[in-house]
Structures are given as structure tokens and as C-alpha cells.
Design a protein around this motif. Structure first.
Motif, PDB file in Angstrom:
ATOM      1  N   ALA A  26       7.059  15.166  -0.905  1.00  0.00           N
ATOM      2  CA  ALA A  26       7.843  13.951  -0.055  1.00  0.00           C
ATOM      3  C   ALA A  26       7.321  12.781  -0.720  1.00  0.00           C
ATOM      4  O   ALA A  26       6.133  12.497  -1.345  1.00  0.00           O
ATOM      5  CB  ALA A  26       7.360  13.979   1.395  1.00  0.00           C
ATOM      6  N   PRO A  27       8.286  11.539  -0.683  1.00  0.00           N
ATOM      7  CA  PRO A  27       7.804  10.320  -1.092  1.00  0.00           C
ATOM      8  C   PRO A  27       6.810   9.812  -0.622  1.00  0.00           C
ATOM      9  O   PRO A  27       6.334  10.051   0.809  1.00  0.00           O
ATOM     10  CB  PRO A  27       9.166   9.610  -1.183  1.00  0.00           C
ATOM     11  CG  PRO A  27       9.989  10.271  -0.045  1.00  0.00           C
ATOM     12  CD  PRO A  27       9.623  11.552  -0.164  1.00  0.00           C
ATOM     13  N   GLN A  28       6.079   8.865  -1.179  1.00  0.00           N
ATOM     14  CA  GLN A  28       4.826   8.365  -0.523  1.00  0.00           C
ATOM     15  C   GLN A  28       5.318   7.173   0.468  1.00  0.00           C
ATOM     16  O   GLN A  28       6.416   6.620   0.178  1.00  0.00           O
ATOM     17  CB  GLN A  28       3.873   7.593  -1.636  1.00  0.00           C
ATOM     18  CG  GLN A  28       3.340   8.590  -2.746  1.00  0.00           C
ATOM     19  CD  GLN A  28       2.369   7.827  -3.605  1.00  0.00           C
ATOM     20  OE1 GLN A  28       2.625   6.758  -3.718  1.00  0.00           O
ATOM     21  NE2 GLN A  28       1.497   8.521  -4.032  1.00  0.00           N
ATOM     22  N   ARG A  29       4.584   7.159   1.389  1.00  0.00           N
ATOM     23  CA  ARG A  29       4.927   6.074   2.464  1.00  0.00           C
ATOM     24  C   ARG A  29       4.455   4.644   1.905  1.00  0.00           C
ATOM     25  O   ARG A  29       3.105   4.492   1.598  1.00  0.00           O
ATOM     26  CB  ARG A  29       4.375   6.340   3.541  1.00  0.00           C
ATOM     27  CG  ARG A  29       4.777   5.165   4.870  1.00  0.00           C
ATOM     28  CD  ARG A  29       4.310   5.779   6.453  1.00  0.00           C
ATOM     29  NE  ARG A  29       4.273   4.474   7.165  1.00  0.00           N
ATOM     30  CZ  ARG A  29       3.556   3.917   8.046  1.00  0.00           C
ATOM     31  NH1 ARG A  29       2.540   4.916   8.162  1.00  0.00           N
ATOM     32  NH2 ARG A  29       3.682   3.236   8.622  1.00  0.00           N
ATOM     33  N   ARG A  30       5.350   3.653   2.014  1.00  0.00           N
ATOM     34  CA  ARG A  30       5.050   2.439   1.557  1.00  0.00           C
ATOM     35  C   ARG A  30       4.927   1.538   2.737  1.00  0.00           C
ATOM     36  O   ARG A  30       5.734   1.420   3.488  1.00  0.00           O
ATOM     37  CB  ARG A  30       6.010   1.708   0.579  1.00  0.00           C
ATOM     38  CG  ARG A  30       5.860   2.687  -0.895  1.00  0.00           C
ATOM     39  CD  ARG A  30       6.958   2.345  -1.803  1.00  0.00           C
ATOM     40  NE  ARG A  30       6.869   3.369  -2.909  1.00  0.00           N
ATOM     41  CZ  ARG A  30       7.184   3.074  -4.080  1.00  0.00           C
ATOM     42  NH1 ARG A  30       7.426   1.779  -4.303  1.00  0.00           N
ATOM     43  NH2 ARG A  30       7.275   4.017  -4.778  1.00  0.00           N
ATOM     44  N   VAL A  31       3.746   0.545   2.559  1.00  0.00           N
ATOM     45  CA  VAL A  31       3.715  -0.533   3.673  1.00  0.00           C
ATOM     46  C   VAL A  31       3.065  -1.879   3.126  1.00  0.00           C
ATOM     47  O   VAL A  31       2.445  -1.819   2.127  1.00  0.00           O
ATOM     48  CB  VAL A  31       2.582   0.075   4.670  1.00  0.00           C
ATOM     49  CG1 VAL A  31       2.251  -1.038   5.787  1.00  0.00           C
ATOM     50  CG2 VAL A  31       2.792   1.316   5.317  1.00  0.00           C
ATOM     51  N   VAL A  32       3.810  -2.933   3.509  1.00  0.00           N
ATOM     52  CA  VAL A  32       3.715  -4.372   2.870  1.00  0.00           C
ATOM     53  C   VAL A  32       2.815  -4.842   3.947  1.00  0.00           C
ATOM     54  O   VAL A  32       2.955  -4.729   5.209  1.00  0.00           O
ATOM     55  CB  VAL A  32       4.899  -5.099   2.773  1.00  0.00           C
ATOM     56  CG1 VAL A  32       4.499  -6.504   2.291  1.00  0.00           C
ATOM     57  CG2 VAL A  32       5.878  -4.422   1.594  1.00  0.00           C
ATOM     58  N   VAL A  33       1.668  -5.330   3.323  1.00  0.00           N
ATOM     59  CA  VAL A  33       0.657  -5.944   4.328  1.00  0.00           C
ATOM     60  C   VAL A  33       0.594  -7.747   3.867  1.00  0.00           C
ATOM     61  O   VAL A  33       0.737  -7.930   2.915  1.00  0.00           O
ATOM     62  CB  VAL A  33      -0.747  -5.352   4.454  1.00  0.00           C
ATOM     63  CG1 VAL A  33      -0.501  -4.081   4.958  1.00  0.00           C
ATOM     64  CG2 VAL A  33      -1.242  -5.287   2.896  1.00  0.00           C
ATOM     65  N   MET A  42       0.907  -1.063  -0.015  1.00  0.00           N
ATOM     66  CA  MET A  42      -0.060  -0.024  -0.069  1.00  0.00           C
ATOM     67  C   MET A  42       0.931   1.305   0.075  1.00  0.00           C
ATOM     68  O   MET A  42       2.063   1.194   0.571  1.00  0.00           O
ATOM     69  CB  MET A  42      -0.564  -0.007   1.291  1.00  0.00           C
ATOM     70  CG  MET A  42      -1.802  -1.102   1.358  1.00  0.00           C
ATOM     71  SD  MET A  42      -2.530  -1.332   2.991  1.00  0.00           S
ATOM     72  CE  MET A  42      -2.404   0.500   3.758  1.00  0.00           C
ATOM     73  N   THR A  43       0.414   2.312  -0.518  1.00  0.00           N
ATOM     74  CA  THR A  43       0.944   3.714  -0.377  1.00  0.00           C
ATOM     75  C   THR A  43       0.218   4.558   0.339  1.00  0.00           C
ATOM     76  O   THR A  43      -0.962   4.628  -0.284  1.00  0.00           O
ATOM     77  CB  THR A  43       1.649   3.948  -1.948  1.00  0.00           C
ATOM     78  OG1 THR A  43       0.334   3.828  -2.662  1.00  0.00           O
ATOM     79  CG2 THR A  43       2.619   3.180  -2.468  1.00  0.00           C
ATOM     80  N   PHE A  44       0.694   5.329   0.973  1.00  0.00           N
ATOM     81  CA  PHE A  44      -0.028   6.593   1.669  1.00  0.00           C
ATOM     82  C   PHE A  44       0.526   7.623   1.134  1.00  0.00           C
ATOM     83  O   PHE A  44       1.552   7.971   0.989  1.00  0.00           O
ATOM     84  CB  PHE A  44       0.299   6.501   3.244  1.00  0.00           C
ATOM     85  CG  PHE A  44      -0.385   5.216   3.912  1.00  0.00           C
ATOM     86  CD1 PHE A  44      -1.687   5.711   4.358  1.00  0.00           C
ATOM     87  CD2 PHE A  44       0.372   3.982   4.021  1.00  0.00           C
ATOM     88  CE1 PHE A  44      -2.365   4.327   4.934  1.00  0.00           C
ATOM     89  CE2 PHE A  44      -0.315   3.189   4.681  1.00  0.00           C
ATOM     90  CZ  PHE A  44      -1.721   3.207   5.284  1.00  0.00           C
ATOM     91  N   PRO A  45      -0.487   8.408   0.668  1.00  0.00           N
ATOM     92  CA  PRO A  45      -0.122   9.924  -0.118  1.00  0.00           C
ATOM     93  C   PRO A  45       0.675  10.662   1.051  1.00  0.00           C
ATOM     94  O   PRO A  45       0.321  10.599   2.121  1.00  0.00           O
ATOM     95  CB  PRO A  45      -1.461  10.402  -0.548  1.00  0.00           C
ATOM     96  CG  PRO A  45      -2.245   9.540  -0.586  1.00  0.00           C
ATOM     97  CD  PRO A  45      -1.916   8.221   0.371  1.00  0.00           C
ATOM     98  N   GLY A  46       1.871  11.368   0.635  1.00  0.00           N
ATOM     99  CA  GLY A  46       2.402  12.607   1.440  1.00  0.00           C
ATOM    100  C   GLY A  46       1.490  13.406   1.586  1.00  0.00           C
ATOM    101  O   GLY A  46       0.339  13.867   1.107  1.00  0.00           O
ATOM    102  N   ARG A  47       1.862  14.654   2.547  1.00  0.00           N
ATOM    103  CA  ARG A  47       1.183  15.821   2.806  1.00  0.00           C
ATOM    104  C   ARG A  47       0.985  16.748   1.418  1.00  0.00           C
ATOM    105  O   ARG A  47       1.924  16.817   0.860  1.00  0.00           O
ATOM    106  CB  ARG A  47       1.958  16.495   3.695  1.00  0.00           C
ATOM    107  CG  ARG A  47       0.965  17.242   4.900  1.00  0.00           C
ATOM    108  CD  ARG A  47       1.648  17.725   5.797  1.00  0.00           C
ATOM    109  NE  ARG A  47       2.754  18.818   5.067  1.00  0.00           N
ATOM    110  CZ  ARG A  47       3.588  19.089   5.897  1.00  0.00           C
ATOM    111  NH1 ARG A  47       4.115  18.678   6.887  1.00  0.00           N
ATOM    112  NH2 ARG A  47       4.499  20.265   5.309  1.00  0.00           N
ATOM    113  N   PRO A  48       0.026  17.146   1.092  1.00  0.00           N
ATOM    114  CA  PRO A  48      -0.226  18.047  -0.019  1.00  0.00           C
ATOM    115  C   PRO A  48       0.547  19.158  -0.117  1.00  0.00           C
ATOM    116  O   PRO A  48       0.971  19.822   0.991  1.00  0.00           O
ATOM    117  CB  PRO A  48      -1.711  18.510   0.063  1.00  0.00           C
ATOM    118  CG  PRO A  48      -2.455  17.349   0.704  1.00  0.00           C
ATOM    119  CD  PRO A  48      -1.440  16.864   1.673  1.00  0.00           C
ATOM    120  N   GLY A  49       1.632  19.336  -1.294  1.00  0.00           N
ATOM    121  CA  GLY A  49       2.304  20.513  -1.361  1.00  0.00           C
ATOM    122  C   GLY A  49       3.838  20.162  -0.938  1.00  0.00           C
ATOM    123  O   GLY A  49       4.600  20.943  -1.281  1.00  0.00           O
ATOM    124  N   SER A  50       3.818  19.188  -0.225  1.00  0.00           N
ATOM    125  CA  SER A  50       5.314  18.712   0.300  1.00  0.00           C
ATOM    126  C   SER A  50       6.307  17.986  -0.639  1.00  0.00           C
ATOM    127  O   SER A  50       7.429  18.288  -0.218  1.00  0.00           O
ATOM    128  CB  SER A  50       5.250  17.824   1.649  1.00  0.00           C
ATOM    129  OG  SER A  50       4.628  16.486   1.327  1.00  0.00           O
TER     130      SER A  50
END
Length: 69
Positions: free
Chosen positions: A11-18, A1-9
Motif C-alpha cells: 500500500a502507498p505510504q500515508r503522508r501527513v503535513v505538520v 512525514m510518511t508512515f510506512p504501510g503494513r508490511p507485505g501490503s
């Protein structure tokens, strides 16, 4: 899964393996959990991530999921 970064930042997306817990959740999909056990989600056939019972890093934008090969 990828979690979007803060808008305008930018920053790379946070990735999590489930991984599967082998049970179905309240939405009828398989329950998946991260290595820490804190993040529990259900993922639809279309890749939509539905919050489970864990205390994941939810943002206003929903995370996206894709199966690993």
C-alpha cells in the motif's frame, strides 16, 4: 512525514503535513502538529520522528520526515 504501510501490503505510504507550534518538546526539539491537532511530534535534525503527546497512528516502524521546500 510518511508512515510506512503494513508490511507485505504494498500500500502507498500515508503522508501527513505538520506545522510548528513554536514551542520545544520534552526531547528538546520543536513541536510540530498536523492540521487536526491530534498528531504532535518532534523531528530531529536527522529526520527521526519522536512521538509527542498526541495520539498519532504509530506503527512498529517509525515514520520518516523531510522538510518541504
Amino acid at each position: 512525514m510518511t508512515f510506512p504501510g503494513r508490511p507485505g501490503s504494498h500500500a502507498p505510504q500515508r503522508r501527513v503535513v505538520v506545522s510548528s507550534l513554536g514551542v520545544r518538546g520534552r526531547h528538546g526539539h520543536e513541536v510540530l502538529v498536523d492540521a487536526s491537532g491530534r498528531l504532535r511530534v518532534e523531528i530531529t535534525e536527522d529526520g527521526v520522528v519522536l512521538p509527542g503527546t498526541g495520539d498519532g497512528p504509530w506503527t512498529r516502524a517509525l515514520p520518516h520526515a523531510e522538510p518541504l521546500p
